[in-house]
Design a protein around this motif. Structure first.
Motif, mmCIF file in Angstrom:
data_model
loop_
_atom_site.group_PDB
_atom_site.id
_atom_site.type_symbol
_atom_site.label_atom_id
_atom_site.label_comp_id
_atom_site.label_asym_id
_atom_site.label_seq_id
_atom_site.Cartn_x
_atom_site.Cartn_y
_atom_site.Cartn_z
ATOM 1 N N ASN A 38 42.222 166.975 45.924
ATOM 2 C CA ASN A 38 42.564 166.665 47.318
ATOM 3 C C ASN A 38 41.699 165.568 47.945
ATOM 4 O O ASN A 38 41.816 165.312 49.134
ATOM 5 N N ASP A 77 46.547 171.527 48.620
ATOM 6 C CA ASP A 77 45.831 172.469 47.757
ATOM 7 C C ASP A 77 46.700 173.671 47.413
ATOM 8 O O ASP A 77 46.705 174.142 46.270
ATOM 9 N N ILE A 98 39.132 178.534 49.050
ATOM 10 C CA ILE A 98 40.599 178.456 49.057
ATOM 11 C C ILE A 98 41.166 179.234 47.868
ATOM 12 O O ILE A 98 42.171 179.931 47.985
ATOM 13 N N ARG A 175 40.131 172.904 63.043
ATOM 14 C CA ARG A 175 40.863 173.038 61.783
ATOM 15 C C ARG A 175 39.941 173.704 60.765
ATOM 16 O O ARG A 175 38.772 173.325 60.635
ATOM 17 N N PHE A 198 43.957 170.009 53.634
ATOM 18 C CA PHE A 198 43.146 168.812 53.870
ATOM 19 C C PHE A 198 43.998 167.551 54.074
ATOM 20 O O PHE A 198 43.651 166.688 54.882
ATOM 21 N N GLU A 214 35.394 170.841 60.164
ATOM 22 C CA GLU A 214 34.056 170.945 59.594
ATOM 23 C C GLU A 214 34.126 170.551 58.117
ATOM 24 O O GLU A 214 35.051 170.945 57.402
ATOM 25 N N ASN A 215 33.178 169.714 57.693
ATOM 26 C CA ASN A 215 33.122 169.219 56.314
ATOM 27 C C ASN A 215 31.754 168.592 56.066
ATOM 28 O O ASN A 215 31.053 168.242 57.012
ATOM 29 N N ASP A 240 29.736 174.701 50.201
ATOM 30 C CA ASP A 240 31.055 174.782 49.549
ATOM 31 C C ASP A 240 31.052 173.964 48.256
ATOM 32 O O ASP A 240 30.423 172.900 48.188
ATOM 33 N N PHE A 242 33.488 173.063 44.371
ATOM 34 C CA PHE A 242 34.826 173.013 43.755
ATOM 35 C C PHE A 242 34.762 173.544 42.323
ATOM 36 O O PHE A 242 34.084 172.953 41.470
HETATM 37 O O1 X2X Z 1 39.775 171.031 52.852
HETATM 38 C C1 X2X Z 1 38.594 170.688 53.026
HETATM 39 O O2 X2X Z 1 38.068 170.625 54.147
HETATM 40 C C2 X2X Z 1 37.756 170.324 51.825
HETATM 41 C C3 X2X Z 1 38.143 168.945 51.358
HETATM 42 O O3 X2X Z 1 36.401 170.339 52.157
HETATM 43 C C4 X2X Z 1 38.018 171.341 50.786
HETATM 44 O O4 X2X Z 1 38.620 171.066 49.776
HETATM 45 C C5 X2X Z 1 37.532 172.698 51.038
#
Ligand code: X2X
Length: 336
Positions: A38, A77, A98, A175, A198, A214-215, A240, A242
């Motif tokens: 993504n 996703d 997720i 979001r 995303f 938030e990221n 977080d 992956f």
């Molecule tokens: O969807 C999001 O914010 C991201 C890109 O951080 C993730 O894949 C959890």
């Protein structure tokens, strides 16, 4: 023997012809697999994945060819997770939070304010907590690689106001990714979370469907979220990562020696990606401030206490169960 121009053209056009790798002619790989994700092509995940695919093609002498599909080219996703399960794609990287929509235990690494720094994260995720989570993923029929890739520590951005104290989150339209843990955490702050994949985030911020998101900084920068946000509050509210996942049947089609080679290159690329992301997350604040994003550093203790009082930790401890929670707390210290 001489070949006529006509037979050369016929040979070049034929697909069944096999030539040794290393000639100017592309050979059709024995295992041609798709890897989807993504994130923008400029994110270290995709830069390292490209190198990884090249290294795999070289070491397997062209037998394994991994094609990259970044940036939600193959869907959200949610879509990509079903394609991975059905075998429509062979590899996919997905946040454990997720993935928890399929394997509930995988969100445990994203509990709010659990990890203080990267040392604690990698010790847990390359150690007993990661092993516990991967065992649950295997039970659900997917194959996770050993090394989880980094997304980072997450911060809240907003178009309306900086987040200084937990009270600023009250009623805040934010979001969140599609995941029960994310929704639950922001509900515990009395915010108004909206689950959005995303691929839709930039436009949701631009059209002000939500005020914030938030990221980690690496994503705020590479997905250009700073263009549609004004404030960035360094909340570090969760880490977080992956999981690099494979469809089980596709993985089992690879002979053992190729599995070993492929896993080796994927895990090595993951470690390089971790270093890249850590470096970006440490240095990007200055760049983003130059692009107009206004930073503040909230005191996180008040946020953590708010979650405790709201019963957030107790609720999730009950959901994950005592065994999983004990492994988490052995890594993070007491949470609930
Ligand atoms: O969807 C999001 O914010 C991201 C890109 O951080 C993730 O894949 C959890």
């Amino acid at each position: 023997m001489t070949l006529s121009r006509r037979s050369l053209l016929a040979a070049a056009g034929a697909t069944a012809i096999t030539l040794p790798v290393g000639t100017a002619f592309a050979q059709k790989a024995e295992f041609s697999y798709k890897y989807a994700n993504n994130l923008p092509v400029t994110h270290p995940m995709n830069l390292r994945a490209k190198e990884m695919a090249d290294a795999i093609r070289a070491e397997t002498k062209g037998r394994v060819d991994i094609q990259l599909f970044p940036n939600n080219q193959l869907g959200s996703d949610t879509d990509m997770l079903s394609q991975l399960r059905s075998g429509g794609i062979e590899f996919f990287t997905l946040s454990g939070l997720i993935l928890s929509t399929l394997v509930p235990a995988t969100s445990i690494s994203g509990i709010g304010f659990a990890f203080g720094d990267y040392d604690a994260v990698w010790k847990a995720m390359d150690g007993d907590l990661g092993a516990y989570i991967r065992a649950q993923i295997v039970k659900a029929g997917l194959v996770p690689m050993d090394k989880i890739w980094d997304n980072g520590f997450r911060h809240i951005t907003s178009s309306s106001k900086p987040i200084v104290s937990p009270a600023d989150l009250k009623g805040f339209k934010i979001r969140v990714p599609v995941s029960p843990l994310w929704t639950s955490m922001f509900k515990a702050f009395d915010a108004s979370p909206a689950s959005i994949n995303f691929g839709e985030v930039y436009s949701a911020l631009q059209t002000k469907v939500v005020e914030g998101q938030e990221n980690p900084l690496a994503i705020i920068a590479t997905a250009k979220l700073y263009e549609v946000q004004k404030y960035c509050s360094l909340t570090n509210h969760m880490w977080d990562g992956f999981w690099f996942l494979s469809n089980r049947k596709a993985w089992e089609r690879l002979p053992k020696d190729l599995q070993v080679m492929v896993a080796k290159h994927i895990n090595a690329a993951g470690l390089k990606e971790r270093a890249d992301v850590a470096e970006m997350n440490a240095s990007l604040q200055k760049d983003l401030a130059g692009k107009g994003l206004i930073f503040n550093q909230p005191k996180t203790q008040a946020f953590r206490e708010h979650l405790q009082k709201a019963g957030f930790y107790a609720e999730w401890k009950a959901k994950y169960g005592d065994e999983a929670w004990a492994i988490l707390e052995a890594n993070t210290g007491k949470l609930a």
